[in-house]
Design a protein around this motif. Structure first.
Motif, PDB file in Angstrom:
ATOM      1  N   ARG A  10     177.329 -30.758  32.217  1.00  0.00           N
ATOM      2  CA  ARG A  10     177.781 -29.408  32.766  1.00  0.00           C
ATOM      3  C   ARG A  10     178.014 -29.292  34.326  1.00  0.00           C
ATOM      4  NH1 ARG A  10     171.760 -27.604  32.237  1.00  0.00           N
ATOM      5  NH2 ARG A  10     171.161 -27.800  34.395  1.00  0.00           N
ATOM      6  N   TRP A  11     177.400 -30.232  35.146  1.00  0.00           N
ATOM      7  CA  TRP A  11     177.745 -30.353  36.497  1.00  0.00           C
ATOM      8  C   TRP A  11     179.045 -30.966  36.684  1.00  0.00           C
ATOM      9  CZ3 TRP A  11     175.326 -27.185  39.825  1.00  0.00           C
ATOM     10  CH2 TRP A  11     174.161 -26.749  39.159  1.00  0.00           C
ATOM     11  N   ILE A  12     179.520 -31.908  35.791  1.00  0.00           N
ATOM     12  CA  ILE A  12     180.772 -32.620  35.886  1.00  0.00           C
ATOM     13  C   ILE A  12     181.955 -31.466  35.417  1.00  0.00           C
ATOM     14  CG2 ILE A  12     182.242 -34.326  34.662  1.00  0.00           C
ATOM     15  CD1 ILE A  12     179.614 -35.949  34.507  1.00  0.00           C
ATOM     16  N   GLN A  13     181.684 -30.797  34.416  1.00  0.00           N
ATOM     17  CA  GLN A  13     182.488 -29.810  34.147  1.00  0.00           C
ATOM     18  C   GLN A  13     182.702 -28.587  35.157  1.00  0.00           C
ATOM     19  OE1 GLN A  13     180.737 -28.103  30.600  1.00  0.00           O
ATOM     20  NE2 GLN A  13     181.435 -29.829  29.328  1.00  0.00           N
ATOM     21  N   LEU A  14     181.538 -28.386  35.876  1.00  0.00           N
ATOM     22  CA  LEU A  14     181.621 -27.382  36.967  1.00  0.00           C
ATOM     23  C   LEU A  14     182.674 -28.180  38.096  1.00  0.00           C
ATOM     24  CD1 LEU A  14     180.842 -24.665  38.741  1.00  0.00           C
ATOM     25  CD2 LEU A  14     179.029 -26.259  39.489  1.00  0.00           C
ATOM     26  N   VAL A  15     182.444 -29.368  38.453  1.00  0.00           N
ATOM     27  CA  VAL A  15     183.459 -29.841  39.558  1.00  0.00           C
ATOM     28  C   VAL A  15     184.666 -29.845  39.095  1.00  0.00           C
ATOM     29  CG1 VAL A  15     183.571 -32.096  40.852  1.00  0.00           C
ATOM     30  CG2 VAL A  15     181.289 -31.233  40.504  1.00  0.00           C
ATOM     31  N   LEU A  16     185.034 -30.433  37.823  1.00  0.00           N
ATOM     32  CA  LEU A  16     186.418 -30.410  37.094  1.00  0.00           C
ATOM     33  C   LEU A  16     187.011 -29.055  37.214  1.00  0.00           C
ATOM     34  CD1 LEU A  16     185.889 -33.161  34.110  1.00  0.00           C
ATOM     35  CD2 LEU A  16     187.034 -33.402  36.737  1.00  0.00           C
ATOM     36  N   GLY A  17     186.150 -27.945  36.943  1.00  0.00           N
ATOM     37  CA  GLY A  17     186.764 -26.651  37.271  1.00  0.00           C
ATOM     38  C   GLY A  17     187.154 -26.271  38.233  1.00  0.00           C
ATOM     39  N   ILE A  18     186.268 -26.744  39.437  1.00  0.00           N
ATOM     40  CA  ILE A  18     186.693 -26.392  40.770  1.00  0.00           C
ATOM     41  C   ILE A  18     187.871 -27.171  41.376  1.00  0.00           C
ATOM     42  CG2 ILE A  18     185.805 -26.625  43.132  1.00  0.00           C
ATOM     43  CD1 ILE A  18     182.901 -25.980  41.940  1.00  0.00           C
ATOM     44  N   VAL A  19     188.092 -28.246  40.705  1.00  0.00           N
ATOM     45  CA  VAL A  19     189.285 -29.037  41.100  1.00  0.00           C
ATOM     46  C   VAL A  19     190.448 -28.428  40.737  1.00  0.00           C
ATOM     47  CG1 VAL A  19     190.243 -31.268  40.493  1.00  0.00           C
ATOM     48  CG2 VAL A  19     187.852 -31.207  41.575  1.00  0.00           C
ATOM     49  N   CYS A  20     190.489 -28.052  39.229  1.00  0.00           N
ATOM     50  CA  CYS A  20     191.300 -27.269  38.611  1.00  0.00           C
ATOM     51  C   CYS A  20     191.807 -25.950  39.267  1.00  0.00           C
ATOM     52  CB  CYS A  20     190.945 -27.093  37.301  1.00  0.00           C
ATOM     53  SG  CYS A  20     190.897 -28.416  36.166  1.00  0.00           S
ATOM     54  N   MET A  21     190.847 -24.985  39.607  1.00  0.00           N
ATOM     55  CA  MET A  21     191.100 -23.946  40.392  1.00  0.00           C
ATOM     56  C   MET A  21     191.802 -24.236  41.737  1.00  0.00           C
ATOM     57  SD  MET A  21     190.486 -21.319  38.508  1.00  0.00           S
ATOM     58  CE  MET A  21     190.825 -20.176  39.697  1.00  0.00           C
ATOM     59  N   ALA A  22     191.303 -25.258  42.497  1.00  0.00           N
ATOM     60  CA  ALA A  22     191.978 -25.796  43.788  1.00  0.00           C
ATOM     61  C   ALA A  22     193.441 -25.999  43.420  1.00  0.00           C
ATOM     62  CB  ALA A  22     191.219 -26.796  44.415  1.00  0.00           C
ATOM     63  N   THR A  23     193.544 -26.814  42.580  1.00  0.00           N
ATOM     64  CA  THR A  23     195.074 -27.211  42.216  1.00  0.00           C
ATOM     65  C   THR A  23     195.855 -25.946  41.950  1.00  0.00           C
ATOM     66  OG1 THR A  23     194.221 -29.222  41.134  1.00  0.00           O
ATOM     67  CG2 THR A  23     196.386 -28.702  40.843  1.00  0.00           C
ATOM     68  N   ILE A  24     195.535 -24.952  40.970  1.00  0.00           N
ATOM     69  CA  ILE A  24     196.523 -23.892  40.952  1.00  0.00           C
ATOM     70  C   ILE A  24     196.363 -22.971  42.035  1.00  0.00           C
ATOM     71  CG2 ILE A  24     194.736 -22.268  39.910  1.00  0.00           C
ATOM     72  CD1 ILE A  24     198.446 -22.553  38.769  1.00  0.00           C
ATOM     73  N   ALA A  25     195.457 -22.847  43.020  1.00  0.00           N
ATOM     74  CA  ALA A  25     195.356 -22.034  44.236  1.00  0.00           C
ATOM     75  C   ALA A  25     196.286 -22.863  45.038  1.00  0.00           C
ATOM     76  CB  ALA A  25     193.971 -22.008  44.679  1.00  0.00           C
ATOM     77  N   ASN A  26     196.375 -24.150  45.210  1.00  0.00           N
ATOM     78  CA  ASN A  26     197.595 -24.653  46.150  1.00  0.00           C
ATOM     79  C   ASN A  26     198.839 -24.209  45.586  1.00  0.00           C
ATOM     80  OD1 ASN A  26     196.074 -25.891  47.745  1.00  0.00           O
ATOM     81  ND2 ASN A  26     195.577 -27.884  46.514  1.00  0.00           N
ATOM     82  N   CYS A  27     199.208 -24.211  44.086  1.00  0.00           N
ATOM     83  CA  CYS A  27     200.724 -23.651  43.801  1.00  0.00           C
ATOM     84  C   CYS A  27     200.778 -22.082  44.103  1.00  0.00           C
ATOM     85  CB  CYS A  27     200.573 -23.610  42.221  1.00  0.00           C
ATOM     86  SG  CYS A  27     200.607 -25.176  41.774  1.00  0.00           S
TER      87      CYS A  27
END
Length: 102
Positions: A10-27
């Motif tokens: 679950r902690w890895i999933q949380l980190v990956l989720g944050i990375v994904c959100m940062a990626t779309i936020a940059n767009c």
């Protein structure tokens, strides 16, 4: 089955989720860089171009409760797969757009 055993990463999933959100936020933040080239190429009004971005933001944010319901009912995997398919279709359609109304 305990939650700890069911989702051991679950902690890895949380980190990956944050990375994904940062990626779309940059767009989203970079969108303004594309407005002038789109305006120059297609001669569309800036307000019309920004309206398309506003529609994107509306659906991105206001559909979250529906997405949460889908995750509760079907689990995360089908919801993510469905979202990926819709995103792919959207990117393909947008790449073919020659006017704002399609």
């Amino acid at each position: 089955m305990a939650t700890q055993e069911k989702y051991p990463n679950r902690w890895i999933q949380l980190v990956l989720g944050i990375v994904c959100m940062a990626t779309i936020a940059n767009c989203q933040y970079g969108w303004t860089l594309f407005v002038a080239p789109i305006e120059d190429k297609y001669h569309w009004a800036r307000t019309a171009i920004q309206l398309s971005f506003t529609i994107f933001l509306f659906f991105e944010t206001w559909l979250v409760p529906l997405e949460g319901w889908g995750v509760d009912k079907f689990g995360p995997r089908p919801v993510i797969i469905f979202g990926a398919i819709l995103s792919t279709i959207g990117w393909i359609l947008c790449s073919k757009a020659s006017n704002l109304g399609f």
